[in-house]
Design an enzyme around this catalytic site. Sequence first.
Site, PDB file in Angstrom:
ATOM      1  N   ARG A  47       0.958  -1.174  -0.008  1.00  0.00           N
ATOM      2  CA  ARG A  47       0.162  -0.098   0.089  1.00  0.00           C
ATOM      3  C   ARG A  47       0.891   1.140   0.033  1.00  0.00           C
ATOM      4  NH1 ARG A  47       1.820   1.579   3.948  1.00  0.00           N
ATOM      5  NH2 ARG A  47       0.857   3.772   3.536  1.00  0.00           N
ATOM      6  N   ASP A 263      -1.984  10.891  -2.491  1.00  0.00           N
ATOM      7  CA  ASP A 263      -2.265   9.838  -3.382  1.00  0.00           C
ATOM      8  C   ASP A 263      -2.458  10.399  -4.847  1.00  0.00           C
ATOM      9  OD1 ASP A 263      -2.858   8.861  -0.607  1.00  0.00           O
ATOM     10  OD2 ASP A 263      -2.561   6.946  -1.886  1.00  0.00           O
TER      11      ASP A 263
HETATM   12  O1  MRU Z   1      -4.636   3.174   2.123  1.00  0.00           O
HETATM   13  P1  MRU Z   1      -3.346   3.421   1.802  1.00  0.00           P
HETATM   14  O2  MRU Z   1      -2.619   3.008   3.239  1.00  0.00           O
HETATM   15  O3  MRU Z   1      -2.605   3.216   0.797  1.00  0.00           O
HETATM   16  O4  MRU Z   1      -3.131   5.100   2.240  1.00  0.00           O
HETATM   17  C1  MRU Z   1      -1.624   5.660   1.903  1.00  0.00           C
HETATM   18  C2  MRU Z   1      -1.714   6.992   2.021  1.00  0.00           C
HETATM   19  O5  MRU Z   1      -2.703   7.831   2.021  1.00  0.00           O
HETATM   20  C3  MRU Z   1      -0.463   7.739   2.000  1.00  0.00           C
HETATM   21  O6  MRU Z   1      -0.258   8.901   2.690  1.00  0.00           O
HETATM   22  C4  MRU Z   1      -0.094   8.132   0.587  1.00  0.00           C
HETATM   23  O7  MRU Z   1      -0.039   7.209  -0.345  1.00  0.00           O
HETATM   24  C5  MRU Z   1       1.343   8.760   0.261  1.00  0.00           C
HETATM   25  S1  MRU Z   1       2.642   7.431   0.772  1.00  0.00           S
HETATM   26  C6  MRU Z   1       4.160   7.815   0.251  1.00  0.00           C
END
Ligand code: MRU
Length: 363
Positions: A47, A263
Site C-alpha cells: 500500500r 495519493d
Molecule cells: O490506503 P493507503 O494505506 O494506501 O493510503 C496511503 C496514504 O494515504 C499515503 O499517505 C499516501 O499514499 C502517500 S504514501 C507515500
Amino acid sequence: MHVRALEWGPSGVLRILDQTLLPREERWLDLDRVESVAEAIRMLRVRGAPAIGVAAAMGLAASLRRSMELPRERFLQLVDASAAELAAARPTAVNLAWAMERMRRAARAAKGGGASVCAALHEEAEAIRAEDEGMCRAMGEAGQAVVDAQAHRRTGAQAQSRADARARTSHPAPRTLRILTHCNTGALATAGMGTALAVVYVAHERGVPLQVWVDETRPLLQGSRLTAWELAKAGIPHTVLPDSAAASLMAALEVDLVLVGADRIARNGDTANKVGTYPLAIAARHHGIPLYVVAPSSTFDPACPDGAAIPIEQRAGAEVTRPFGVPIAPEGSPVFNPAFDVTPALLVSGWITERGVLGPPFD
Ligand code: MRU
C-alpha cells in the site's frame, strides 16, 4: 538503513512484505500472478501510492513471463488486459495508473515477440522501482529547507520567550522539532525511504533533534501499525495519538510542522491523501502551523483540474464496524468509509517534491 516494502524475489517474482500482518508478524509473499498482485493491492498487503505503482509494475513483469511464448500481438493484448486489471485495483492513487501506462508504452515500444517484450517489461519495472527509490532520497533532501526553517523558528521563539536578553543574542541550543504526520508515508509506502517520512529520516541522519507525533489513522491504523513500527526500528522518538487528539496537541503548542503524503495532486494543488488529512489541514491552518505535502512527480495528475475530479475509493464498512475482525458497532449499522479525502490547495503551505519545494500551477 530503512525497512523495505518490496523487492525482486528468486527468478524474478515480486516479493512484498505483507503489511496487513504488521507489526505483529513480518511475512514476505512471493507473487507472480496478475490476480494475486491485484488482490495484494486491494487488500493493502502492499500500500501507499508510490509502492502500489511499483508493485504493479514489478508484478506485471513477473506474471507475464509465463506467457512469453505467445506471438507479439497476443502478448501485447495480454499486457493491456493485465495492466487494466491492476490499474483498477485501487482508484485514487494516480501512481498506479501512471505505472501501468508506462508499462503498456514500454511493451509497445519493444521490438520482437513475447520474449523480447517480456524483457522490456522487466527493464521498465526495474526503472520505475529505481526511480522511485531515488525520488524518495531527493524529496527527503529537498524537505530539509522546510525542516531548517521550522527548526530555526522554534529555536528563535524559545529564546525570545525568555526574559534573559542574552538568550536572544547568543546562539541557543537547537530545540527538538515536533513534526506531526498522518498515515504511513515511509519506506513501507514506497520503493525507497518514503515521502513525508523521508524528510524525517534525512533530518534524523543530519542530527536534527526530532519528535514525531504519529496519528494512529483510523480505521486501518497505518500510523500506529506501520509508521510507529518504522520509526521504532530507526530509533526516532515518536508518540502515537488518536487522530482526534491532533487539534488539541496543536492548541497546546506541541506541533511545529505537519508533513503528509499524497495519493493524487490535481493541477490546482488540491491534494487527495488518507482520510483525516483534510481536518488536520484545517486545524493546522487555524493554529498557524505549516502543513507540507511531500510527493514524487508520479503523484501529480496533469489531467485532473481540481480535487472534485479525483475519484475517492470507498472501502468496506466492516473496516469501521469490525476492525481486524472485532465487532465494535451494532451488526448492520450503515457505514461511511472513504479511504481518502481532498485537502484544498489553499490549506497547503507547499509541495515538497524530488525537484524542490513547489506551488501550483504545476505545469
Ligand atoms: O490506503 P493507503 O494505506 O494506501 O493510503 C496511503 C496514504 O494515504 C499515503 O499517505 C499516501 O499514499 C502517500 S504514501 C507515500
